[in-house]
Enzyme design. Structure first.
Site, PDB file in Angstrom:
ATOM      1  N   GLN A 191       0.811  -1.214   0.000  1.00 11.43           N
ATOM      2  CA  GLN A 191       0.000   0.000   0.000  1.00 11.43           C
ATOM      3  C   GLN A 191       0.848   1.270   0.000  1.00 11.43           C
ATOM      4  O   GLN A 191       0.354   2.334  -0.347  1.00 11.43           O
ATOM      5  CB  GLN A 191      -0.920   0.011   1.239  1.00 11.43           C
ATOM      6  CG  GLN A 191      -2.065  -0.976   1.159  1.00 11.43           C
ATOM      7  CD  GLN A 191      -3.112  -0.583   0.123  1.00 11.43           C
ATOM      8  OE1 GLN A 191      -3.254   0.584  -0.233  1.00 11.43           O
ATOM      9  NE2 GLN A 191      -3.846  -1.559  -0.376  1.00 11.43           N
ATOM     10  N   THR A 248       8.016 -19.542 -16.002  1.00 10.14           N
ATOM     11  CA  THR A 248       8.406 -18.595 -17.051  1.00 10.14           C
ATOM     12  C   THR A 248       8.106 -17.166 -16.622  1.00 10.14           C
ATOM     13  O   THR A 248       7.035 -16.885 -16.090  1.00 10.14           O
ATOM     14  CB  THR A 248       7.635 -18.918 -18.358  1.00 10.14           C
ATOM     15  OG1 THR A 248       7.926 -20.269 -18.694  1.00 10.14           O
ATOM     16  CG2 THR A 248       8.034 -18.001 -19.491  1.00 10.14           C
ATOM     17  N   CYS A 335     -17.158  -9.446   2.932  1.00  3.14           N
ATOM     18  CA  CYS A 335     -18.340 -10.228   2.566  1.00  3.14           C
ATOM     19  C   CYS A 335     -17.951 -11.692   2.526  1.00  3.14           C
ATOM     20  O   CYS A 335     -16.863 -12.034   2.086  1.00  3.14           O
ATOM     21  CB  CYS A 335     -18.809  -9.863   1.162  1.00  3.14           C
ATOM     22  SG  CYS A 335     -18.943  -8.121   0.909  1.00  3.14           S
TER      23      CYS A 335
HETATM   24  N1  PLP Z   1      -0.950  -6.764   0.838  1.00  6.25           N
HETATM   25  C1  PLP Z   1      -1.660  -5.629   0.935  1.00  6.25           C
HETATM   26  C2  PLP Z   1      -1.351  -4.666   2.066  1.00  6.25           C
HETATM   27  C3  PLP Z   1      -2.667  -5.332   0.007  1.00  6.25           C
HETATM   28  O1  PLP Z   1      -3.362  -4.207   0.128  1.00  6.25           O
HETATM   29  C4  PLP Z   1      -2.913  -6.257  -1.035  1.00  6.25           C
HETATM   30  C5  PLP Z   1      -3.963  -6.010  -2.021  1.00  6.25           C
HETATM   31  O2  PLP Z   1      -4.799  -5.160  -1.887  1.00  6.25           O
HETATM   32  C6  PLP Z   1      -2.164  -7.436  -1.086  1.00  6.25           C
HETATM   33  C7  PLP Z   1      -1.187  -7.643  -0.135  1.00  6.25           C
HETATM   34  C8  PLP Z   1      -2.384  -8.454  -2.160  1.00  6.25           C
HETATM   35  O3  PLP Z   1      -1.767  -8.030  -3.352  1.00  6.25           O
HETATM   36  P1  PLP Z   1      -1.853  -8.870  -4.698  1.00  6.25           P
HETATM   37  O4  PLP Z   1      -3.248  -8.681  -5.206  1.00  6.25           O
HETATM   38  O5  PLP Z   1      -0.826  -8.285  -5.604  1.00  6.25           O
HETATM   39  O6  PLP Z   1      -1.574 -10.293  -4.390  1.00  6.25           O
END
Ligand code: PLP
Length: 396
Positions: A191, A248, A335
């Site tokens: 984030q 790959t 949800c």
């Molecule tokens: N970690 C955090 C803090 C996230 O906000 C998110 C996705 O919103 C993820 C991990 C997961 O990322 P990805 O969709 O690239 O696997």
């Protein structure tokens, strides 16, 4: 229940105040200013490059530049399908490479939901997992973190910024605590990267996860930055990524991610701009609807994130009204087939379930303007005010 709302307004333009969630996928990545031979075409091929089994020289140069922008060496980048995979690789890989007397893992209690699933899976398989609590204002409880350190800890896994509240975590302090105990620090910076300046070498982390679609890059590509010399057992066996992640390579994704990083010019100025939009939104909503409660407003947080409730109006109701206005926002609640559950982050902060189920998250992005915010402030309060009065009259 609908967790997120995205609708095209009559002008054809979407007003997204929901920039922390994935965008609807487009079939291209940003083009470099001044033209770029590496743009990804709709068919997934690189503009002028033939997608080969190994990065060509221009692709390699782009990746090296991307690594420099992240403050790491190219050899420290392991490409993955995104942050979830990078998180798994970091935690499972670092744990497997730790000494037999160091097999405890410490997570924060407000990690991303998928990462907490990994924590639960590890616990179910017999690994000792401890969770660092947070305080009522959303900050990490550093005293509790210090108390959880010990000679049996293999690693601490902590997000850089929370995906719901936007609250920044004390990465450097936790890194110092972990290292003093002989443990490693993994940081999920998904984030933060793109929203605030980030430099791997100076971050205090041994491993950092990131995901390109959070900074306007393509979906399905991310990376684990792994400090050179830190052993991390491969989780997907194969010869690619120097034997650290088989399969790959996603070359269009790699180029798209490197290009998106390059386009993140002037992060500080953009952060200041987004923070002023966020502050205007919060001040305006609180003025128009005094029942508005904003979480984590007084602590350091991401510049564009606002997490709030309007009285105890159900988030469904607020999101429906926002949808009518053509505004995209998201719910803090999760949800599931069993219904709606309060956000684990707000629950960890001690927020009551009725309040947590009213949580709405707005997130500003590079395309959000002051006009968007002002329009929302003109149009949303009149739609919510009567509902708040009704709520007041029917309250027990
Ligand atoms: N970690 C955090 C803090 C996230 O906000 C998110 C996705 O919103 C993820 C991990 C997961 O990322 P990805 O969709 O690239 O696997």
């Amino acid at each position: 229940m609908c967790c997120a709302v995205t609708r095209t307004v009559s002008s054809g333009r979407k007003r997204r105040l929901q920039h922390d969630l994935p965008r609807p996928q487009r079939h291209h990545t940003p083009r470099k200013r001044g033209g770029c031979s590496n743009a990804v075409r709709a068919d997934g091929q690189l503009g002028q490059c033939v997608v080969a089994a190994r990065p060509g020289a221009s692709v390699q140069a782009g990746i090296e530049h991307g690594a420099r922008l992240l403050g790491c060496k190219p050899v420290e980048v392991i490409f993955t399908s995104g942050a979830t995979e990078a998180n798994h690789l970091a935690v499972r890989g670092l744990l497997a490479s730790s000494a037999p007397e160091r097999q405890r893992v410490v997570f924060s209690s407000i990690e991303h939901a998928a990462h907490l699933r990994l924590a639960r899976a590890l616990a179910q398989s017999g690994v000792q997992v401890d969770l660092i609590p947070v305080l009522g204002d959303g900050r990490l409880d550093l005293d509790a973190a210090a108390a959880l350190m010990g000679p049996d800890v293999a690693l601490v896994s902590l997000m850089a910024a929370n995906n719901e509240t936007g609250v920044l975590m004390p990465v450097a302090e936790v890194g110092a605590l972990a290292h003093a105990a002989g443990a490693l620090l993994h940081v999920d910076a998904t984030q933060l990267i793109g929203k605030l300046p980030f430099h791997f070498a100076g971050s205090g982390a041994d491993a950092v996860s990131l995901s390109a679609h959070k900074f306007h890059g393509p979906k399905g590509i991310g990376a684990l930055l792994l400090r050179q010399g830190v052993p991390c057992a491969t989780q997907t066996l194969g010869s690619q990524e120097r034997g650290r992640r088989g399969g790959t390579e996603n070359l269009p994704g790699m180029v798209g991610m490197a290009t998106a990083l390059e386009l993140l010019y002037d992060i500080r100025a953009e952060a200041t701009r987004q923070a002023s939009l966020r502050d205007a939104l919060e001040a305006g909503l609180t003025r128009a609807l005094p029942e508005t409660h904003i979480w984590c407003q007084q602590v350091p947080r991401l510049p564009g994130t606002s997490y709030l409730r309007v009285g105890q109006l159900s988030v469904d109701v607020v999101l429906q009204r926002l949808e009518r206005l053509g505004v995209a926002a998201s719910s803090g609640a999760a949800c599931s087939s069993g219904g709606t559950t309060a956000s684990h982050v707000l629950t960890a902060m001690g927020v009551a379930a009725d309040d947590a189920l009213a949580a709405v998250r707005f997130s500003m992005g590079r395309t959000t303007t002051l006009d968007d915010v002002n329009r929302l402030l003109r149009t949303l309060p009149p739609l919510l005010e009567p509902l708040l009065r009704e709520e007041f009259l029917t309250a027990p």
